[in-house]
Write a protein that holds these residues in place. Structure first.
Motif, PDB file in Angstrom:
ATOM      1  N   TRP A  14      43.166  29.153  35.682  1.00 46.98           N
ATOM      2  CA  TRP A  14      43.140  30.919  36.585  1.00 46.98           C
ATOM      3  C   TRP A  14      43.254  31.937  35.653  1.00 46.98           C
ATOM      4  CZ3 TRP A  14      40.267  28.569  40.058  1.00 46.98           C
ATOM      5  CH2 TRP A  14      40.475  27.320  40.454  1.00 46.98           C
ATOM      6  N   ASN A  18      39.868  34.078  36.169  1.00 46.50           N
ATOM      7  CA  ASN A  18      40.608  35.541  37.115  1.00 46.50           C
ATOM      8  C   ASN A  18      39.727  36.431  35.813  1.00 46.50           C
ATOM      9  OD1 ASN A  18      41.158  35.759  39.592  1.00 46.50           O
ATOM     10  ND2 ASN A  18      42.586  34.446  38.945  1.00 46.50           N
ATOM     11  N   GLY A  52      46.325  33.360  47.296  1.00 44.44           N
ATOM     12  CA  GLY A  52      45.412  32.623  46.812  1.00 44.44           C
ATOM     13  C   GLY A  52      44.322  33.655  46.264  1.00 44.44           C
ATOM     14  N   GLY A  54      43.277  35.563  44.112  1.00 47.19           N
ATOM     15  CA  GLY A  54      42.273  36.258  42.901  1.00 47.19           C
ATOM     16  C   GLY A  54      42.200  37.145  42.345  1.00 47.19           C
ATOM     17  N   ASP A  73      49.011  34.914  44.428  1.00 47.73           N
ATOM     18  CA  ASP A  73      48.239  33.853  44.105  1.00 47.73           C
ATOM     19  C   ASP A  73      49.312  33.506  42.964  1.00 47.73           C
ATOM     20  OD1 ASP A  73      44.815  33.860  43.354  1.00 47.73           O
ATOM     21  OD2 ASP A  73      45.981  33.171  41.677  1.00 47.73           O
ATOM     22  N   ALA A 100      51.638  28.398  46.120  1.00 47.80           N
ATOM     23  CA  ALA A 100      50.781  28.750  47.284  1.00 47.80           C
ATOM     24  C   ALA A 100      51.487  27.932  48.519  1.00 47.80           C
ATOM     25  CB  ALA A 100      49.147  27.479  47.338  1.00 47.80           C
ATOM     26  N   ILE A 116      41.262  30.564  51.073  1.00 42.63           N
ATOM     27  CA  ILE A 116      39.869  30.878  50.686  1.00 42.63           C
ATOM     28  C   ILE A 116      39.754  30.483  48.980  1.00 42.63           C
ATOM     29  CG2 ILE A 116      37.735  32.472  50.518  1.00 42.63           C
ATOM     30  CD1 ILE A 116      38.614  32.132  53.390  1.00 42.63           C
ATOM     31  N   MET A 118      40.536  27.420  47.267  1.00 42.89           N
ATOM     32  CA  MET A 118      42.359  27.303  47.033  1.00 42.89           C
ATOM     33  C   MET A 118      42.809  25.717  47.461  1.00 42.89           C
ATOM     34  SD  MET A 118      45.967  27.534  46.003  1.00 42.89           S
ATOM     35  CE  MET A 118      46.173  28.670  47.757  1.00 42.89           C
TER      36      MET A 118
HETATM   37  C1  LIG Z   1      38.720  29.942  43.297  1.00 40.57           C
HETATM   38  S1  LIG Z   1      39.611  31.332  43.293  1.00 40.57           S
HETATM   39  C2  LIG Z   1      39.659  31.106  44.944  1.00 40.57           C
HETATM   40  C3  LIG Z   1      40.157  33.257  44.940  1.00 40.57           C
HETATM   41  C4  LIG Z   1      40.029  34.243  46.234  1.00 40.57           C
HETATM   42  N1  LIG Z   1      39.999  33.012  46.799  1.00 40.57           N
HETATM   43  C5  LIG Z   1      38.039  34.767  46.216  1.00 40.57           C
HETATM   44  O1  LIG Z   1      37.530  34.066  47.142  1.00 40.57           O
HETATM   45  O2  LIG Z   1      38.001  35.033  45.356  1.00 40.57           O
HETATM   46  C6  LIG Z   1      41.019  30.059  43.258  1.00 40.57           C
HETATM   47  C7  LIG Z   1      42.591  30.701  43.111  1.00 40.57           C
HETATM   48  O3  LIG Z   1      43.605  29.963  43.665  1.00 40.57           O
HETATM   49  C8  LIG Z   1      44.827  30.764  42.703  1.00 40.57           C
HETATM   50  N2  LIG Z   1      45.579  29.134  42.936  1.00 40.57           N
HETATM   51  C9  LIG Z   1      45.676  28.216  41.843  1.00 40.57           C
HETATM   52  N3  LIG Z   1      46.312  26.903  41.717  1.00 40.57           N
HETATM   53  C10 LIG Z   1      47.440  28.087  42.757  1.00 40.57           C
HETATM   54  C11 LIG Z   1      48.792  27.280  43.357  1.00 40.57           C
HETATM   55  N4  LIG Z   1      49.380  26.458  43.284  1.00 40.57           N
HETATM   56  N5  LIG Z   1      49.461  28.367  44.242  1.00 40.57           N
HETATM   57  C12 LIG Z   1      48.518  29.748  44.287  1.00 40.57           C
HETATM   58  N6  LIG Z   1      47.886  30.103  43.895  1.00 40.57           N
HETATM   59  C13 LIG Z   1      46.919  28.934  42.949  1.00 40.57           C
HETATM   60  C14 LIG Z   1      44.178  30.821  41.377  1.00 40.57           C
HETATM   61  O4  LIG Z   1      44.740  31.544  40.613  1.00 40.57           O
HETATM   62  C15 LIG Z   1      42.885  31.479  42.217  1.00 40.57           C
HETATM   63  O5  LIG Z   1      42.556  33.170  41.632  1.00 40.57           O
END
Ligand SMILES: C[S@@+](CC[C@H](N)C(=O)[O-])C[C@H]1O[C@@H](n2cnc3c(N)ncnc32)[C@H](O)[C@@H]1O
Length: 211
Positions: A14, A18, A52, A54, A73, A100, A116, A118
């Motif tokens: 991730w 990012n 989440g 990002g 995040d 999360a 979104i 996540m």
């Molecule tokens: C596909 S990206 C979407 C980011 C943002 N919501 C967007 O729409 O642009 C997924 C995000 O979820 C975060 N993520 C993944 N696993 C996670 C966790 N266990 N807890 C919190 N965030 C998490 C990642 O770091 C990443 O930034």
């Protein structure tokens, strides 16, 4: 490295995602839902959480529209990008490292929560359950949340070239179980779009709730 624990392959995945900056424009479903439910006059008092977040593009949209915003995040690069995105536009927002399913805020801290793309990234069904429970806990009575996540029909779950990033999409029955009983209103919809003569389908669950 996010400061919560030792860096894992998942954190690196991730951080890499990012480090490319994330989407450049807010998600259209976020824009529609926000304009539909939150009139301009209510925004300054509508506490929002972008869970989440990002690299912060949806947080940027909310801040620009006048909402107080917190984003969380696990990716330190995502959190730094989000802070820069808002800061460079002279917008306020705070960005906090958190898993999360363990958000560091008291009950009923938010009026509007976004989650979104996540939920489908959480490998354990219990983590998905805990994420939804956290959102229900954090919303005040009457508050709204929006979740957008891949269904098992999404190309990310079906195409070998996406295997670098594993998805754990819940089935429709599981979605009903995850969201049932936690909110006073739950709408379970599908948001689908296709590309290249339908070679690729983005096929998402769009869940909107009111507590
Ligand atoms: C596909 S990206 C979407 C980011 C943002 N919501 C967007 O729409 O642009 C997924 C995000 O979820 C975060 N993520 C993944 N696993 C996670 C966790 N266990 N807890 C919190 N965030 C998490 C990642 O770091 C990443 O930034």
């Amino acid at each position: 490295m996010n400061g919560l624990k030792e860096e894992t392959p998942r954190d690196r995945l991730w951080d890499n995602w990012n480090s490319r900056g994330g989407p450049r424009y807010p998600n259209e479903k976020v824009v529609q839902f926000t304009f539909r439910h939150f009139p301009a006059s209510a925004r300054a008092s509508t506490r929002t959480l972008d869970l989440g977040c990002g690299s912060g593009i949806n947080s940027w949209f909310l801040a620009r529209e006048g909402f107080p915003v917190v984003g969380t995040d696990i990716s330190s690069i995502g959190l730094a990008n989000a802070g820069d995105l808002l800061g460079n536009a002279d917008l306020a927002g705070s960005f906090v490292a958190a898993d999360a399913w363990a958000q560091p805020f008291p009950d009923a801290s938010f009026d509007y929560i976004l989650c979104i793309r996540m939920l489908e990234l959480l490998p354990e069904p219990t983590q998905q359950e805990e994420l939804v429970a956290e959102c229900a806990r954090l919303l005040r009575a009457g508050g709204r949340a929006m979740f957008l996540f891949a269904s098992p029909l999404d190309y990310g779950c079906q195409h070998p070239e996406m295997s670098y990033c594993r998805f754990y999409p819940p089935s429709e029955q599981r979605v009903a179980e995850l969201f049932g009983g936690r909110f006073s209103q739950v709408d379970i919809d599908i948001y689908q779009t296709t590309y290249e003569n339908r070679k690729f389908a983005e096929h998402n669950f769009l869940i909107t709730t009111q507590k």
